[in-house]
Design a protein around this motif. Sequence first.
Motif, PDB file in Angstrom:
ATOM      1  N   LEU A  32       0.838  -1.120   0.227  1.00 50.79           N
ATOM      2  CA  LEU A  32      -0.051  -0.056   0.167  1.00 50.79           C
ATOM      3  C   LEU A  32       0.743   1.221   0.035  1.00 50.79           C
ATOM      4  O   LEU A  32       1.601   1.532   0.900  1.00 50.79           O
ATOM      5  CB  LEU A  32      -0.949   0.130   1.371  1.00 50.79           C
ATOM      6  N   VAL A  33       0.588   2.102  -1.028  1.00 52.53           N
ATOM      7  CA  VAL A  33       1.513   3.282  -1.150  1.00 52.53           C
ATOM      8  C   VAL A  33       0.798   4.453  -1.042  1.00 52.53           C
ATOM      9  O   VAL A  33       1.680   5.613  -1.058  1.00 52.53           O
ATOM     10  CB  VAL A  33       2.438   3.365  -2.439  1.00 52.53           C
ATOM     11  N   ALA A  34      -0.522   4.724  -1.160  1.00 52.71           N
ATOM     12  CA  ALA A  34      -1.241   5.971  -1.338  1.00 52.71           C
ATOM     13  C   ALA A  34      -2.507   5.487  -0.628  1.00 52.71           C
ATOM     14  O   ALA A  34      -3.221   4.625  -1.259  1.00 52.71           O
ATOM     15  CB  ALA A  34      -1.098   6.553  -2.464  1.00 52.71           C
ATOM     16  N   THR A  35      -3.097   6.331   0.013  1.00 56.63           N
ATOM     17  CA  THR A  35      -4.498   6.543   0.569  1.00 56.63           C
ATOM     18  C   THR A  35      -5.003   7.985   0.261  1.00 56.63           C
ATOM     19  O   THR A  35      -4.502   8.764   0.586  1.00 56.63           O
ATOM     20  CB  THR A  35      -4.896   6.038   1.850  1.00 56.63           C
ATOM     21  N   ARG A  36      -6.280   7.921  -0.351  1.00 58.56           N
ATOM     22  CA  ARG A  36      -6.759   9.227  -0.570  1.00 58.56           C
ATOM     23  C   ARG A  36      -8.327   9.055  -0.072  1.00 58.56           C
ATOM     24  O   ARG A  36      -9.182   8.378  -0.640  1.00 58.56           O
ATOM     25  CB  ARG A  36      -6.781   9.886  -2.054  1.00 58.56           C
ATOM     26  N   LYS A  37      -8.904   9.973   0.665  1.00 56.66           N
ATOM     27  CA  LYS A  37     -10.192  10.068   1.181  1.00 56.66           C
ATOM     28  C   LYS A  37     -11.061  11.211   0.296  1.00 56.66           C
ATOM     29  O   LYS A  37     -10.478  12.153  -0.186  1.00 56.66           O
ATOM     30  CB  LYS A  37     -10.071  10.790   2.785  1.00 56.66           C
ATOM     31  N   ASN A  38     -12.148  10.870  -0.219  1.00 54.20           N
ATOM     32  CA  ASN A  38     -13.106  11.232  -0.796  1.00 54.20           C
ATOM     33  C   ASN A  38     -12.581  11.877  -2.148  1.00 54.20           C
ATOM     34  O   ASN A  38     -12.725  13.233  -2.285  1.00 54.20           O
ATOM     35  CB  ASN A  38     -13.709  12.381  -0.193  1.00 54.20           C
ATOM     36  N   PRO A  39     -12.045  11.239  -3.153  1.00 52.01           N
ATOM     37  CA  PRO A  39     -11.698  11.495  -4.377  1.00 52.01           C
ATOM     38  C   PRO A  39     -12.554  12.031  -5.342  1.00 52.01           C
ATOM     39  O   PRO A  39     -12.418  12.776  -6.499  1.00 52.01           O
ATOM     40  CB  PRO A  39     -10.783  10.595  -4.846  1.00 52.01           C
ATOM     41  N   ILE A  42      -3.867   3.093  -3.259  1.00 50.48           N
ATOM     42  CA  ILE A  42      -2.919   2.613  -4.594  1.00 50.48           C
ATOM     43  C   ILE A  42      -1.849   1.602  -4.027  1.00 50.48           C
ATOM     44  O   ILE A  42      -1.350   1.928  -2.890  1.00 50.48           O
ATOM     45  CB  ILE A  42      -2.131   3.856  -5.093  1.00 50.48           C
ATOM     46  N   PHE A  43      -2.019   0.386  -4.578  1.00 51.50           N
ATOM     47  CA  PHE A  43      -0.925  -0.608  -4.196  1.00 51.50           C
ATOM     48  C   PHE A  43       0.100  -0.661  -5.348  1.00 51.50           C
ATOM     49  O   PHE A  43      -0.230  -0.470  -6.541  1.00 51.50           O
ATOM     50  CB  PHE A  43      -1.694  -1.749  -4.193  1.00 51.50           C
ATOM     51  N   ARG A  44       1.111  -0.846  -4.890  1.00 48.08           N
ATOM     52  CA  ARG A  44       2.351  -1.329  -6.054  1.00 48.08           C
ATOM     53  C   ARG A  44       2.821  -2.709  -5.870  1.00 48.08           C
ATOM     54  O   ARG A  44       2.948  -3.010  -4.710  1.00 48.08           O
ATOM     55  CB  ARG A  44       3.699  -0.263  -5.601  1.00 48.08           C
ATOM     56  N   LYS A  61       5.259  -5.917  -5.874  1.00 50.38           N
ATOM     57  CA  LYS A  61       6.673  -5.881  -5.423  1.00 50.38           C
ATOM     58  C   LYS A  61       7.595  -6.505  -6.429  1.00 50.38           C
ATOM     59  O   LYS A  61       8.632  -6.388  -6.048  1.00 50.38           O
ATOM     60  CB  LYS A  61       6.523  -6.758  -3.941  1.00 50.38           C
ATOM     61  N   THR A  62       7.144  -7.177  -7.475  1.00 49.91           N
ATOM     62  CA  THR A  62       7.902  -7.624  -8.390  1.00 49.91           C
ATOM     63  C   THR A  62       7.961  -7.226  -9.616  1.00 49.91           C
ATOM     64  O   THR A  62       8.812  -7.805 -10.651  1.00 49.91           O
ATOM     65  CB  THR A  62       7.995  -9.348  -8.292  1.00 49.91           C
ATOM     66  N   THR A  63       6.823  -6.589 -10.162  1.00 52.22           N
ATOM     67  CA  THR A  63       6.598  -6.403 -11.570  1.00 52.22           C
ATOM     68  C   THR A  63       6.349  -4.712 -11.435  1.00 52.22           C
ATOM     69  O   THR A  63       5.944  -4.069 -10.436  1.00 52.22           O
ATOM     70  CB  THR A  63       5.587  -6.917 -12.247  1.00 52.22           C
ATOM     71  N   ARG A  64       6.376  -3.872 -12.414  1.00 52.67           N
ATOM     72  CA  ARG A  64       6.055  -2.639 -12.722  1.00 52.67           C
ATOM     73  C   ARG A  64       4.305  -2.395 -12.891  1.00 52.67           C
ATOM     74  O   ARG A  64       4.198  -1.783 -13.741  1.00 52.67           O
ATOM     75  CB  ARG A  64       6.963  -1.975 -13.728  1.00 52.67           C
ATOM     76  N   ALA A  65       3.785  -3.113 -11.613  1.00 52.95           N
ATOM     77  CA  ALA A  65       2.448  -2.690 -11.779  1.00 52.95           C
ATOM     78  C   ALA A  65       1.658  -2.044 -10.480  1.00 52.95           C
ATOM     79  O   ALA A  65       2.422  -2.193  -9.696  1.00 52.95           O
ATOM     80  CB  ALA A  65       1.816  -4.164 -11.993  1.00 52.95           C
ATOM     81  N   TYR A  66       0.505  -1.396 -10.674  1.00 51.33           N
ATOM     82  CA  TYR A  66      -0.034  -0.954  -9.761  1.00 51.33           C
ATOM     83  C   TYR A  66      -1.495  -1.334  -9.897  1.00 51.33           C
ATOM     84  O   TYR A  66      -2.161  -1.543 -10.965  1.00 51.33           O
ATOM     85  CB  TYR A  66       0.205   0.639  -9.912  1.00 51.33           C
ATOM     86  N   LEU A  67      -2.086  -1.207  -8.521  1.00 52.44           N
ATOM     87  CA  LEU A  67      -3.629  -1.701  -8.502  1.00 52.44           C
ATOM     88  C   LEU A  67      -4.076  -0.307  -7.764  1.00 52.44           C
ATOM     89  O   LEU A  67      -3.816  -0.113  -6.712  1.00 52.44           O
ATOM     90  CB  LEU A  67      -3.920  -2.940  -7.688  1.00 52.44           C
ATOM     91  N   VAL A  68      -5.219   0.244  -8.285  1.00 52.26           N
ATOM     92  CA  VAL A  68      -5.889   1.572  -7.624  1.00 52.26           C
ATOM     93  C   VAL A  68      -7.302   0.974  -7.396  1.00 52.26           C
ATOM     94  O   VAL A  68      -8.010   0.554  -8.351  1.00 52.26           O
ATOM     95  CB  VAL A  68      -6.075   2.586  -9.079  1.00 52.26           C
TER      96      VAL A  68
END
Length: 255
Positions: free
Chosen positions: A77-84, A93-95, A97-104
């Motif tokens: 977990l690399v970022a959290t935003r309230k009420n976007p 936002i999750f990064r 650990k072994t590939t250049r992929a993100y999950l939002v």
Amino acid sequence: MGLNKCFLFILLLAGSTTGQERVRTIHVFVALCDNEHQGIVPVPQKLGNGEDPANNLYWGAMYGTKTFLTKSKDWTLVATRKNPGDTVLERVIFRHKTTRAYLVADAYRGARIKDTVQDFLDAAAGNHPKIVEFQKESLGIHGSADLVVYVGHNGLMDFTIEPRTSDKDAKPRDAMVLACKSRPYFEPHLSQLKCRPVLLTTGFMAPEAYTLEAAVAGRLAGESADKIVERAARAYDKYQKCGLKAARRLFYSGQ
């Protein structure tokens, strides 16, 4: 610098640029569980409050998207935003650990489940492409994501929506729908949009994050549709103890 050395330097620079793995983004649309506004079998009040992401069955609970992936060995977990946005109470936002992929992942208000479904289908069509800037990365979401996923109650059991259409120059995205009986309800919409369903369901199920984690892992590994279905089935059986044969029947890929 001599001509040969200059040419070699340019080749090395180009190689270092083109050899870098492309950023891939998975955008997950989570309709928070809501006893009051969704046609579900009621769950305990704390888990079924569609205005409370922290305790919601599909977000902050043990197997909810945010909590489960936060504890995952594959994601950070690399970022959290309230009420976007008006309909979204929290974005994480999750990064990988072994590939250049993100999950939002976006936690939509439970009462706004229809908006969640419509936003997901618009994204599947490739509409409304958006970019989220994170540190030095530009992450494609909505119609710019590499893969879009819907998680939650199958709202199409409760309401109908106008058929979505693709905007000019939009490119359909690959999609997953983790909800009860998503194949008969969502596949016609996805087919109309020329969107490829990576993973759908054929029966009633718990749309919890262990299935999401497993299916996305297969996707990032470049596995075939059959292998992604197998991953999903094994993860589902591990936590639900429903039997592997039953779990295999539950999942379907249209690819």
